[in-house]
Motif scaffolding. Structure first.
Motif, PDB file in Angstrom:
ATOM      1  N   UNK A  96       0.764  -1.309  -0.247  1.00 26.52           N
ATOM      2  CA  UNK A  96      -0.099   0.168   0.057  1.00 26.52           C
ATOM      3  C   UNK A  96       0.917   1.141  -0.038  1.00 26.52           C
ATOM      4  N   UNK A  97       0.629   2.126  -0.885  1.00 27.18           N
ATOM      5  CA  UNK A  97       1.320   3.373  -1.059  1.00 27.18           C
ATOM      6  C   UNK A  97       0.441   4.645  -0.776  1.00 27.18           C
ATOM      7  N   UNK A  98       0.156   4.807   0.259  1.00 20.77           N
ATOM      8  CA  UNK A  98      -0.501   5.841   1.066  1.00 20.77           C
ATOM      9  C   UNK A  98       0.177   6.767   1.852  1.00 20.77           C
ATOM     10  N   UNK A  99       0.167   7.744   1.930  1.00 22.65           N
ATOM     11  CA  UNK A  99       0.924   8.605   2.888  1.00 22.65           C
ATOM     12  C   UNK A  99       0.407   8.502   4.273  1.00 22.65           C
ATOM     13  N   UNK A 100       0.430   7.401   4.721  1.00 19.10           N
ATOM     14  CA  UNK A 100       0.272   7.045   6.322  1.00 19.10           C
ATOM     15  C   UNK A 100       1.248   6.337   7.059  1.00 19.10           C
ATOM     16  N   UNK A 101       1.652   6.656   8.276  1.00 18.82           N
ATOM     17  CA  UNK A 101       2.723   5.906   8.741  1.00 18.82           C
ATOM     18  C   UNK A 101       2.697   4.295   8.883  1.00 18.82           C
ATOM     19  N   UNK A 102       1.456   3.726   8.910  1.00 18.22           N
ATOM     20  CA  UNK A 102       1.146   2.681   8.967  1.00 18.22           C
ATOM     21  C   UNK A 102       1.750   1.670   7.530  1.00 18.22           C
ATOM     22  N   UNK A 103       1.942   2.421   6.495  1.00 13.30           N
ATOM     23  CA  UNK A 103       2.369   1.688   5.478  1.00 13.30           C
ATOM     24  C   UNK A 103       3.788   2.065   5.039  1.00 13.30           C
ATOM     25  N   UNK A 104       4.718   2.549   6.043  1.00 13.82           N
ATOM     26  CA  UNK A 104       6.096   3.017   5.665  1.00 13.82           C
ATOM     27  C   UNK A 104       6.838   2.093   6.577  1.00 13.82           C
ATOM     28  N   UNK A 105       7.719   1.605   5.769  1.00 15.18           N
ATOM     29  CA  UNK A 105       8.790   0.474   6.270  1.00 15.18           C
ATOM     30  C   UNK A 105      10.101   0.530   5.356  1.00 15.18           C
ATOM     31  N   UNK A 106      10.909   1.304   5.316  1.00 11.81           N
ATOM     32  CA  UNK A 106      12.018   1.509   4.268  1.00 11.81           C
ATOM     33  C   UNK A 106      13.146   0.263   4.455  1.00 11.81           C
ATOM     34  N   UNK A 107      13.801  -0.108   3.369  1.00 13.79           N
ATOM     35  CA  UNK A 107      14.540  -1.114   3.279  1.00 13.79           C
ATOM     36  C   UNK A 107      15.928  -0.978   3.139  1.00 13.79           C
ATOM     37  N   UNK A 108      16.361   0.190   2.793  1.00 16.80           N
ATOM     38  CA  UNK A 108      17.721   0.534   2.947  1.00 16.80           C
ATOM     39  C   UNK A 108      18.059   2.055   3.467  1.00 16.80           C
ATOM     40  N   UNK A 109      19.233   2.279   3.433  1.00 17.22           N
ATOM     41  CA  UNK A 109      19.689   3.525   4.158  1.00 17.22           C
ATOM     42  C   UNK A 109      19.219   4.605   3.751  1.00 17.22           C
ATOM     43  N   UNK A 110      18.949   4.564   2.379  1.00 19.88           N
ATOM     44  CA  UNK A 110      18.635   5.823   1.810  1.00 19.88           C
ATOM     45  C   UNK A 110      17.157   6.101   1.986  1.00 19.88           C
TER      46      UNK A 110
END
Length: 314
Positions: free
Chosen positions: A124-138
């Motif tokens: 899910x690509x919605x501007x919401x904290x629940x959908x954010x989980x970065x996979x790299x340092x950048x």
């Protein structure tokens, strides 16, 4: 004076071009020109001043009044394979916080580049904290700055707007090397070898069917300028709102060239678990904020890009 950080880079130089088209040449470009090849992005553009990024930061931290009307902050270490966290956070996070603080102290609009990489593998690509989980340092550095901006919302004294760019392609990206778009790589591969190379099936997708939201850089410039014109604040996705397979990009390049084949190569082990096999911008928030323009499809944007490249070669 307008400031474009990362102004010799890909999206930054296109922003300078977009401002030039509006008759604005009172632009200060901020960048890191240790790789002087990036300067070629500015050779046909008009600007009034240039600062190395560390000199610019030092001037702001010293409280120098540079007569800035607005800052378009596009500068960053954009290498998604860079794992030196201290380096990335200094350049992408702390630098951004310092620029934001300066703008807030002086009531200067601040429009900055975030990234769809903050969403990680999605889906899910919605501007919401629940959908954010970065996979790299950048991605983490961009996520961290978005978090900082959110923590201060409601206390800002001037416009602060962030754009989460999806897979951007188009003119003035030739300096990016391995980080350039697949449209760039496919075109070069076909020119050299008569074939372009795509990943074989992975993550449940068929050969070349991994899907991304490919967005033409001119559309990204249009969103930046609309934000500035309208004074709209917030964090927004910047993509087309439609995913397309890598095969579509390859097919568009082949169709433009009138020649070429596709070859599928094994999916690299080092990318397993760190690769976005699907991205698609949810544009609900951007549309609700009033953004009215449509975005180019791969079939529209890729020929436009290749026409530009061909004109530069003649």
């Amino acid at each position: 004076m307008l400031v474009v950080t990362g102004g010799a880079g890909f999206i930054g130089s296109n922003l300078v071009a977009g401002l030039n088209e509006r008759g604005r040449g009172d632009i200060a470009v901020v960048d890191d020109l240790r790789d002087g090849r990036k300067s070629l992005n500015l050779a046909d553009l008009d600007f009034a001043d240039y600062f190395e990024f560390d000199d610019f930061e030092a001037r702001l931290l010293a409280g120098e009044d540079l007569g800035i009307e607005a800052i378009f902050h596009q500068g960053a270490c954009s290498d998604t394979t860079e794992w030196d966290g201290r380096y990335v956070m200094a350049n992408n996070y702390r630098y951004s916080v310092n620029l934001l603080d300066y703008c807030q102290a002086r009531g200067i609009p601040f429009i900055y580049a975030s990234s769809a990489s903050v969403y990680g593998a999605g889906p899910t690509f919605t501007e919401d904290r629940a959908h954010e989980r970065p996979l790299n340092m950048y991605a983490f550095s961009k996520f961290a700055f978005d978090q900082h901006v959110r923590s201060r919302q409601g206390a800002f004294k001037s416009q602060v707007a962030g754009l989460r760019y999806f897979n951007v392609y188009g003119p003035r990206e030739q300096h990016k090397g391995k980080m350039a778009s697949v449209a760039w790589h496919f075109n070069n591969q076909i020119a050299a070898d008569g074939e372009c190379r795509l990943f074989a099936g992975s993550d449940g997708y068929g050969d070349g069917e991994q899907r991304r939201d490919f967005v033409y850089v001119g559309d990204c410039v249009a969103v930046n300028l609309w934000l500035w014109d309208s004074g709209t604040a917030g964090i927004y996705n910047c993509g087309t709102g439609r995913c397309q397979p890598f095969n579509d990009v390859a097919d568009a390049v082949i169709a433009w060239r009138g020649a070429g084949e596709k070859r599928y190569i094994p999916f690299p082990d080092e990318l397993k678990g760190r690769y976005q096999s699907f991205t698609e911008a949810d544009l609900t928030a951007l549309r609700a904020a009033g953004y009215p323009h449509e975005f180019a499809t791969v079939e529209q944007g890729v020929p436009r890009y290749l026409d530009w490249l061909a004109a530069r070669e003649t």
